[in-house]
Write a protein that holds these residues in place. Sequence first.
Motif: not given
Length: 105
Positions: A30-31, A76-78, A82-83, A102-103
Amino acid sequence: SLEMADELRAALYDIGDARAVLITGAGKGFCSGADLAARGEGPQPNGGPHQSLQNHYNPLVSQILRLPVPVVCAVNGPAAGVGCSIALAGDFVIASQSAYFLQAF
């Protein structure tokens, strides 16, 4: 990148007759978060991380939150950094089995 954040915000500024918005990533994620390599070494021409958040990423998330139509984020995925914030600003978040948030503060 900062440019991508600004382009996405501009695209969301005038959504025309859209009845919903779908935000997703291309490829396996994703980002992956802010482009840390773009900062380089030494003085920060864009003012560093704080200015990047204040001038680019926070306005993007605010634009997503203000949209008058539902926003669906298909992760989708990580979705990192910011993502993750962009994904969680959506009204609906659809996550694939490979998705994770994930932050990394």
